[in-house]
Design a protein around this motif. Structure first.
Motif, PDB file in Angstrom:
ATOM      1  N   UNK A 314       0.833  -1.196   0.000  1.00 11.99           N
ATOM      2  CA  UNK A 314       0.000   0.000   0.000  1.00 11.99           C
ATOM      3  C   UNK A 314       0.871   1.251   0.000  1.00 11.99           C
ATOM      4  N   UNK A 315       0.287   2.360  -0.475  1.00 13.23           N
ATOM      5  CA  UNK A 315       1.042   3.603  -0.566  1.00 13.23           C
ATOM      6  C   UNK A 315       1.422   4.143   0.811  1.00 13.23           C
ATOM      7  N   UNK A 316       0.639   3.793   1.848  1.00  8.35           N
ATOM      8  CA  UNK A 316       0.973   4.255   3.203  1.00  8.35           C
ATOM      9  C   UNK A 316       2.081   3.424   3.834  1.00  8.35           C
ATOM     10  N   UNK A 317       2.742   2.588   3.009  1.00  7.81           N
ATOM     11  CA  UNK A 317       3.884   1.754   3.420  1.00  7.81           C
ATOM     12  C   UNK A 317       3.459   0.608   4.346  1.00  7.81           C
ATOM     13  N   UNK A 318       2.228   0.182   4.234  1.00  5.30           N
ATOM     14  CA  UNK A 318       1.784  -1.030   4.921  1.00  5.30           C
ATOM     15  C   UNK A 318       1.646  -2.150   3.897  1.00  5.30           C
ATOM     16  N   UNK A 319       1.717  -3.394   4.382  1.00  4.72           N
ATOM     17  CA  UNK A 319       1.594  -4.529   3.474  1.00  4.72           C
ATOM     18  C   UNK A 319       0.820  -5.663   4.130  1.00  4.72           C
ATOM     19  N   UNK A 320       0.288  -6.548   3.283  1.00  9.09           N
ATOM     20  CA  UNK A 320      -0.306  -7.810   3.716  1.00  9.09           C
ATOM     21  C   UNK A 320       0.323  -8.925   2.894  1.00  9.09           C
ATOM     22  N   UNK A 321       0.801  -9.955   3.560  1.00  4.61           N
ATOM     23  CA  UNK A 321       1.429 -11.092   2.892  1.00  4.61           C
ATOM     24  C   UNK A 321       0.685 -12.357   3.291  1.00  4.61           C
ATOM     25  N   UNK A 322       0.126 -13.047   2.306  1.00  2.44           N
ATOM     26  CA  UNK A 322      -0.579 -14.298   2.552  1.00  2.44           C
ATOM     27  C   UNK A 322       0.190 -15.444   1.917  1.00  2.44           C
ATOM     28  N   UNK A 323       0.457 -16.466   2.697  1.00  2.00           N
ATOM     29  CA  UNK A 323       1.137 -17.672   2.222  1.00  2.00           C
ATOM     30  C   UNK A 323       0.216 -18.862   2.437  1.00  2.00           C
TER      31      UNK A 323
END
Length: 391
Positions: A314-323
C-alpha cells in the motif's frame, strides 16, 4: 448394426463439435498481460496492433497444467451495457473494436465470415483486448476467440540484472539523505482541514492549497479527480500533466494512484491521460516498479513444492502477505501484516514483534527477461519469487 454404427458416428461428431465449442471459449488473461487462455489449456499470444490494425492469427499451443497455473489468469468482466469502455462489431470478415467515444481502436480481419460478436474483454491496464465471436466454417457456426495487443504499457524493461540467489540477510541501512524541504505551516494547516472536508468544500480547500503552493502533489491530484468526476475531462488531464511536471518527491506516488483511481477510470484509454500518469513507459523509480501495476505481487501454488504467495503493498507503506501451502491433503494458510521500506533494489518487509523491535523479511527486485521479479527470504527454509499481478 449399420444403424447403430451411423448413430455412433453422429454421436462422435456431435461430441467433437461440442468439444470444439467449449475449447474455443475465453478462459482469462495472464497476470503479465502477455498471453491469454482459450478453453482450459490453450495458451495464446495476442496479435500486435500497429497503427490501429492487426493482421494474422494468434499463436496458440496446448499447455500443461503447470504452465497454465504459472499464468495466474484473471477473467475480467465482459464489456457490456451503456458503461462499456469497449464495443466490438463485425462486418463480413472485419472485426472492429471501438472505445466508449465510438472511435475505432483496433481492426482485425478473420479468415472466415463473422456471424456475430459474443463478448469483448480488456485487461486491467487496457493493453489486451479479447473478443469472442461466431464464424461459419464448413457449413457450421463455431465460436472463436482473438486477442489483440494494443501495445499499451510495453515500455522498455528495466536493466537491473537479476541476482543469482535470493537474499539471506536484511539490506544494510542506507546512508543518510538530505532532510525533506520544510513544510509551510500555513499550507499544512489548510491541507489538514481540507482532508476532513467533502464535496465542493474540499475542492475549494485544495484550490486554496494550490494558491499557496502551486506544486503541491496531493492538491493537484485531488482537484484533477474532482474535475474528472464532474466530466471536465480536459481540466482533469491538464491537472495530471501539471502533477507529472511537479518536482515534489511524492508526485510519482499520486500519479501511480491515478492509474487505478475510479475517478479516472473512463480516461484509461485516453492517450494524454496515459502519458501523464506514465502508464505506457518503463518505470523510472523503485516505487514505480513496486507499485506501478497496482502493488500486488503473487507466486502461484505448486502442491508439495512451493507455496502460493500474495503480497499487497500500500502507498501508506503497509503490506499484507498471505502464504498458502498444500500437500497430500494437508493445507495451511498464514497471513503477515506490517510495513515496508525500499532502498534501491532492496525491499524490506518489517513485521512488528510482540515485545520490541521488528522481524524483517529481505527482498530484492530483479529482472527476469522483460519482467520484474521480487525474490524474498522469509526464513532459512521458506523463500518465494513473486511477479506483479495487474489489477
Amino acid at each position: 448394426m449399420i444403424a447403430l454404427g451411423r448413430a455412433a458416428a453422429v454421436a462422435a461428431i456431435l461430441t467433437l463439435a461440442a468439444g470444439v465449442a467449449e475449447a474455443d471459449s475465453f478462459g482469462g488473461i495472464a497476470a503479465n498481460e502477455k498471453s491469454y487462455l482459450v478453453g482450459a489449456s490453450r495458451v495464446c499470444t495476442p496479435i500486435v496492433v500497429t497503427a490501429g490494425a492487426a493482421t494474422g492469427s494468434p499463436a496458440c499451443h496446448a499447455a500443461p497444467a503447470d504452465e497454465v497455473a504459472r499464468l495466474s489468469t484473471r477473467l475480467p468482466s465482459a464489456e457490456r451495457g451503456p458503461k462499456a469502455a469497449l464495443t466490438a462489431t463485425a462486418k463480413g470478415r472485419v472485426l472492429t473494436v471501438a472505445g466508449a467515444d465510438g472511435a475505432a481502436v483496433a481492426r482485425w480481419t478473420s479468415a472466415d465470415t463473422i456471424s456475430s460478436v459474443v463478448d469483448v474483454w480488456q485487461s486491467p491496464t487496457g493493453r489486451l483486448i479479447v473478443v469472442e465471436f461466431v464464424v461459419r466454417r464448413a457449413g457450421r457456426e463455431l465460436h472463436d476467440v482473438v486477442g489483440l495487443d494494443r501495445g499499451l504499457g510495453r515500455g522498455e524493461p528495466p536493466t537491473t540484472p537479476p541476482p543469482t540467489d535470493p537474499p539471506t540477510t536484511p539490506p544494510t541501512t542506507p546512508p543518510p539523505t538530505d532532510p525533506p524541504p520544510a513544510v509551510d505551516p500555513q499550507v499544512a494547516r489548510v491541507v489538514a482541514a481540507t482532508r476532513k472536508a467533502k464535496g465542493k468544500t474540499a475542492r475549494k480547500g485544495w484550490l486554496i492549497v494550490l494558491s499557496l503552493a502551486p506544486d503541491h502533489p496531493e492538491a493537484l491530484y485531488r482537484v484533477a479527480a474532482s474535475d474528472a468526476a464532474a466530466k471536465r475531462t480536459a481540466a482533469a488531464i491538464e491537472g495530471l500533466e501539471a502533477l507529472a511536471r511537479s518536482k515534489a518527491p511524492d508526485a510519482v506516488e499520486w500519479l501511480v494512484d491515478a492509474r487505478f483511481d475510479k475517478a479516472f477510470a473512463k480516461l484509461v484509454g485516453d492517450a494524454r491521460f496515459r502519458a501523464a500518469v506514465g502508464f505506457d513507459r518503463a518505470p523510472t523509480s523503485t516505487y514505480e516498479r513496486l507499485m506501478g501495476l497496482g502493488g500486488e505481487w503473487e507466486q502461484p501454488l505448486a502442491p508439495c513444492d512451493r507455496p502460493e504467495m500474495r503480497l499487497t503493498l500500500k502507498r501508506d507503506r503497509r503490506f499484507t502477505l498471505q502464504l498458502r501451502t498444500s500437500c497430500q491433503g494437508s493445507r495451511d494458510k498464514v497471513t503477515y501484516r506490517g510495513t515496508w521500506a525500499a532502498t534501491g533494489d532492496a525491499l524490506t518487509l518489517q513485521l512488528p514483534k510482540p515485545d520490541v523491535g521488528d522481524d524483517q523479511i529481505p527482498c530484492l527486485l530483479a529482472v527476469d527477461k522483460d519482467e520484474d521479479v521480487l525474490r524474498c527470504q522469509v526464513d532459512e527454509e521458506l523463500a518465494f519469487e513473486a511477479r506483479p499481478s495487474r489489477r
